[in-house]
Enzyme design. Structure first.
Site, PDB file in Angstrom:
ATOM      1  N   CYS A 115      -1.720  -2.936   6.606  1.00  0.00           N
ATOM      2  CA  CYS A 115      -1.644  -1.687   7.414  1.00  0.00           C
ATOM      3  C   CYS A 115      -2.983  -1.653   8.027  1.00  0.00           C
ATOM      4  O   CYS A 115      -3.211  -0.703   9.159  1.00  0.00           O
ATOM      5  CB  CYS A 115      -1.634  -0.462   6.357  1.00  0.00           C
ATOM      6  SG  CYS A 115      -2.978  -0.233   5.130  1.00  0.00           S
ATOM      7  N   GLN A 121      -5.442  -0.893  -3.670  1.00  0.00           N
ATOM      8  CA  GLN A 121      -6.121  -1.950  -4.422  1.00  0.00           C
ATOM      9  C   GLN A 121      -7.290  -1.346  -5.439  1.00  0.00           C
ATOM     10  O   GLN A 121      -7.097  -1.908  -6.341  1.00  0.00           O
ATOM     11  CB  GLN A 121      -6.843  -2.645  -3.343  1.00  0.00           C
ATOM     12  CG  GLN A 121      -7.414  -3.969  -3.931  1.00  0.00           C
ATOM     13  CD  GLN A 121      -8.113  -4.754  -2.634  1.00  0.00           C
ATOM     14  OE1 GLN A 121      -7.754  -4.908  -1.401  1.00  0.00           O
ATOM     15  NE2 GLN A 121      -9.175  -5.460  -3.104  1.00  0.00           N
ATOM     16  N   CYS A 177       0.748  -1.223  -0.020  1.00  0.00           N
ATOM     17  CA  CYS A 177       0.026  -0.014   0.098  1.00  0.00           C
ATOM     18  C   CYS A 177       0.880   1.174   0.011  1.00  0.00           C
ATOM     19  O   CYS A 177       2.019   1.251   0.688  1.00  0.00           O
ATOM     20  CB  CYS A 177      -1.002  -0.008   1.085  1.00  0.00           C
ATOM     21  SG  CYS A 177      -0.329   0.923   2.693  1.00  0.00           S
ATOM     22  N   GLU A 178       0.343   2.184  -0.556  1.00  0.00           N
ATOM     23  CA  GLU A 178       1.250   3.403  -0.912  1.00  0.00           C
ATOM     24  C   GLU A 178       1.160   4.268   0.300  1.00  0.00           C
ATOM     25  O   GLU A 178       2.099   5.356   0.570  1.00  0.00           O
ATOM     26  CB  GLU A 178       1.001   4.128  -2.249  1.00  0.00           C
ATOM     27  CG  GLU A 178      -0.371   4.790  -2.502  1.00  0.00           C
ATOM     28  CD  GLU A 178      -0.547   5.311  -3.778  1.00  0.00           C
ATOM     29  OE1 GLU A 178       0.024   4.990  -4.701  1.00  0.00           O
ATOM     30  OE2 GLU A 178      -1.533   6.191  -3.698  1.00  0.00           O
ATOM     31  N   HIS A 179       0.118   4.078   0.984  1.00  0.00           N
ATOM     32  CA  HIS A 179       0.094   5.049   2.292  1.00  0.00           C
ATOM     33  C   HIS A 179       1.053   4.595   3.444  1.00  0.00           C
ATOM     34  O   HIS A 179       1.356   5.714   4.220  1.00  0.00           O
ATOM     35  CB  HIS A 179      -1.482   5.073   2.652  1.00  0.00           C
ATOM     36  CG  HIS A 179      -2.307   5.428   1.850  1.00  0.00           C
ATOM     37  ND1 HIS A 179      -3.619   4.708   1.335  1.00  0.00           N
ATOM     38  CD2 HIS A 179      -2.257   6.403   0.573  1.00  0.00           C
ATOM     39  CE1 HIS A 179      -4.343   5.355   0.473  1.00  0.00           C
ATOM     40  NE2 HIS A 179      -3.336   6.511   0.059  1.00  0.00           N
ATOM     41  N   HIS A 180       1.267   3.345   3.596  1.00  0.00           N
ATOM     42  CA  HIS A 180       1.943   2.954   4.909  1.00  0.00           C
ATOM     43  C   HIS A 180       3.197   2.154   4.350  1.00  0.00           C
ATOM     44  O   HIS A 180       4.197   1.745   5.150  1.00  0.00           O
ATOM     45  CB  HIS A 180       1.113   2.154   5.623  1.00  0.00           C
ATOM     46  CG  HIS A 180      -0.237   2.825   5.934  1.00  0.00           C
ATOM     47  ND1 HIS A 180      -1.267   2.677   5.561  1.00  0.00           N
ATOM     48  CD2 HIS A 180      -0.403   3.653   7.170  1.00  0.00           C
ATOM     49  CE1 HIS A 180      -2.308   3.426   6.065  1.00  0.00           C
ATOM     50  NE2 HIS A 180      -1.616   3.998   7.107  1.00  0.00           N
ATOM     51  N   HIS A 215      -5.066  -6.122   4.002  1.00  0.00           N
ATOM     52  CA  HIS A 215      -4.131  -5.365   4.190  1.00  0.00           C
ATOM     53  C   HIS A 215      -3.351  -5.194   5.505  1.00  0.00           C
ATOM     54  O   HIS A 215      -4.034  -5.063   6.453  1.00  0.00           O
ATOM     55  CB  HIS A 215      -4.584  -3.608   4.170  1.00  0.00           C
ATOM     56  CG  HIS A 215      -5.176  -3.682   2.692  1.00  0.00           C
ATOM     57  ND1 HIS A 215      -4.926  -2.657   1.838  1.00  0.00           N
ATOM     58  CD2 HIS A 215      -6.158  -4.396   1.913  1.00  0.00           C
ATOM     59  CE1 HIS A 215      -5.410  -2.948   0.405  1.00  0.00           C
ATOM     60  NE2 HIS A 215      -6.242  -3.999   0.702  1.00  0.00           N
TER      61      HIS A 215
HETATM   62 ZN   LIG Z   1      -2.080   1.286   4.255  1.00  0.00          ZN
END
Ligand SMILES: [Zn+2]
Length: 211
Positions: free
Chosen positions: A171, A141, A100-103, A169
């Site tokens: 995260c 996703q 995931c690009e956020h975490h 996920h």
């Molecule tokens: Zn994430």
């Protein structure tokens, strides 16, 4: 000039890149930063167990993001064949591993893909390779699902494409809401699959078991 011109021609054949060797300069740069991160975390990067960790992390990252160098459309084009078959082709339970690009934490699960040929079929092994090409990048996703759909639609030009993806996920499971068993489902459809009956048939096929 790409970042990865160190790869030889054979390795980039058919738009599919398998990294067995790494870009040493990049590895060194990334590793340097991870040494700093370890110190910030209160760790001692000179202790035995951590000595090679920055380098290992850098190599792992380079592997997990090798999709940036892949050309998914070329992967499909390398195995497209003229064929009269015009029924649904379904490849289900394709393993997905992405980040995931956020975490920058992994998400993983399964993708189920179907298409209805319109003059051309594609080598079945190419669909999982297209999934990998897009999954081995920093992703969400939702976008991953759409990118796979668009690539197949634009390259193979079938009568329709359907994709359902189910992922866990980390995260979500290991931090934040700590929901360990929740699964995120995304889907994307084109053409014939916009039709409710066709879509229902696809959903029936991916949930049916062979035994
Ligand atoms: Zn994430």
């Amino acid at each position: 000039m790409t970042n990865h011109e160190y790869l030889n021609e054979e390795e980039t054949m058919n738009g599919y890149t398998k990294i067995d060797r790494y870009n040493p300069e990049k590895i060194e740069n990334i590793a340097k930063h991870y040494s700093e991160v370890l110190i910030e975390m209160g760790e001692d990067p000179t202790r035995e167990g951590l000595l090679k960790t920055p380098e290992r992390v850098a190599k792992a990252l380079q592997f997990l993001t090798q999709g940036y160098d892949a050309q998914p459309a070329e992967i499909l084009k390398s195995a497209m064949f003229t064929e009269d078959y015009s029924q649904m082709v379904v490849v289900k339970d394709i393993e997905v591993f992405s980040m995931c690009e956020h975490h920058m934490l992994p998400f993983f699960g399964k993708a189920h893909i179907a298409y209805i040929p319109n003059g051309h079929i594609v080598g079945l092994s190419k669909l999982p390779r297209v999934v990998d090409a897009f999954a081995r990048r920093l992703q969400v996703q939702e976008r991953l699902t759409n990118e796979i759909r668009d690539c197949i639609q634009d390259t193979l030009k079938p009568a329709g494409v359907a994709i359902v993806m189910e992922c866990k996920h980390l995260c979500m499971a290991m931090r934040g809401v700590q929901k360990q068993n929740s699964v995120t489902t995304t889907s994307a459809f084109t053409g014939a699959f916009e039709n409710e009956k066709t879509r229902a048939e696809f959903l029936r096929l991916i949930t049916a078991s062979l035994d």
